[in-house]
Every structure is written in structure tokens, then in C-alpha cells.
Enzyme design. Structure first.
Site, PDB file in Angstrom:
ATOM      1  N   SER A   1      -7.923  -4.252   7.256  1.00 42.76           N
ATOM      2  CA  SER A   1      -8.998  -4.908   8.011  1.00 42.76           C
ATOM      3  C   SER A   1      -9.270  -4.181   9.315  1.00 42.76           C
ATOM      4  CB  SER A   1      -8.638  -6.368   8.306  1.00 42.76           C
ATOM      5  OG  SER A   1      -8.570  -7.115   7.122  1.00 42.76           O
TER       6      SER A   1
ATOM      7  N   ARG B   1       0.825  -1.216   0.000  1.00 44.82           N
ATOM      8  CA  ARG B   1       0.000   0.000   0.000  1.00 44.82           C
ATOM      9  C   ARG B   1       0.851   1.254   0.000  1.00 44.82           C
ATOM     10  NH1 ARG B   1      -3.315  -1.882   5.163  1.00 44.82           N
ATOM     11  NH2 ARG B   1      -1.156  -2.229   5.687  1.00 44.82           N
TER      12      ARG B   1
END
Length: 159
Positions: A127, A90
Site C-alpha cells: 500500500s 511476499r
């Protein structure tokens, strides 16, 4: 047969995870999704629930196998003759950590790690962030597959 593994805790699986798995499934004959068990962490979903959700959202790919694993990822790879790990990145901060893991895994077993840049749409997604936003009643419908959203909402229902 070209095989790779996409490891993670997937608590729960997000659209970011799904994007990396989908892309890996186009490059490899079989993609193993290893749901890593960390006994020092209590997850929102039990391992079997995570596996079931992942199987549901990856069924359309046709070449994804999902299972739990406890221990070193390189042992998972050795046991299944998997030569490659696919990881999404990311940000630069991910790279620092993942590079160390990749070098350790390669040094331990010769398993290669391939880094896939995350789709910019999901570059902020984790998450943990999904769980936190959902717990406070925020809309995460664009961040997880519909079946995961349903399970998440059910799990976080306030009595």
C-alpha cells in the site's frame, strides 16, 4: 463452520491483498477482513472509507465480512471464535517478521497462522508503494481495483 481472518491496514487495499483474500475465501466458509486501527499512524483513507472500499471489491466472494478492530488480533479472533489467521508472504523478509507474530499469537491464544505465498505478479506490492507512486503521478491502475484507483486519484488530486 471454518473461519479465518485476513488482517491489515489496507490503506488502500491492493490487488495483492485482494488475491490473498480471494484465495482464503475458497478455503474457508467465512473470511473476516480485520482493518486494524493504528492510532499512531495517519492513513490516507479513514477507516470507514477503507472498509467501504474493501466491501465493494470483495462483494463478489459472498463470504467475506469486513470490520475495523483496535487492539490485539488474537482478541479479535477470540471474540469471533476464529481459529486461523491468513497472511500473504511476499519475500523472505516478510517471513522473518510474520513468523515471530505467528508464534506470539499462537502462544497467546492458540490461534494458528497460515502463510500463503503471494502471486509473483504482486510480490513487490505494498500500500505504501502504491500511495507513493500515485502521489507522484505514476500509473497504479494495474495494482489496485478500479474503485480503489478512483478513490486514490480523487484523494491525491492536486489543487
Amino acid at each position: 463452520m471454518r473461519r479465518a481472518v485476513c488482517p491489515g491496514s489496507f490503506d488502500p487495499i491492493t490487488n495483492g491483498h485482494l488475491d490473498i483474500i480471494a484465495r482464503a475465501s475458497k478455503l474457508y466458509d467465512v473470511v473476516h477482513v480485520a482493518v486494524m486501527i493504528n492510532q499512531s499512524k495517519k492513513g490516507l483513507f479513514e477507516i470507514d472509507e477503507r472498509i467501504d472500499l474493501i466491501r465493494q471489491v470483495t462483494a463478489e466472494f459472498g463470504n467475506v465480512e469486513v470490520e475495523a478492530f483496535h487492539g490485539l488480533l488474537v482478541d479479535f479472533c477470540k471474540q469471533r471464535d476464529i481459529p486461523a489467521i491468513v497472511k500473504g508472504l511476499r519475500a523472505v523478509s516478510d517471513f522473518d517478521y510474520e513468523l515471530q507474530m505467528a508464534q506470539m499469537n499462537n502462544g497467546l491464544s492458540g490461534v494458528e497462522t497460515l502463510f500463503v505465498p503471494t502471486n509473483p505478479t504482486y510480490s513487490f506490492l505494498s500500500s505504501s508503494l502504491v500511495k507513493e507512486v500515485a502521489a507522484w503521478g505514476g500509473d497504479v491502475s494495474h495494482l489496485v481495483p478500479p474503485v480503489v484507483l478512483e478513490a486514490l486519484n480523487e484523494r491525491l488530486k492536486k489543487d
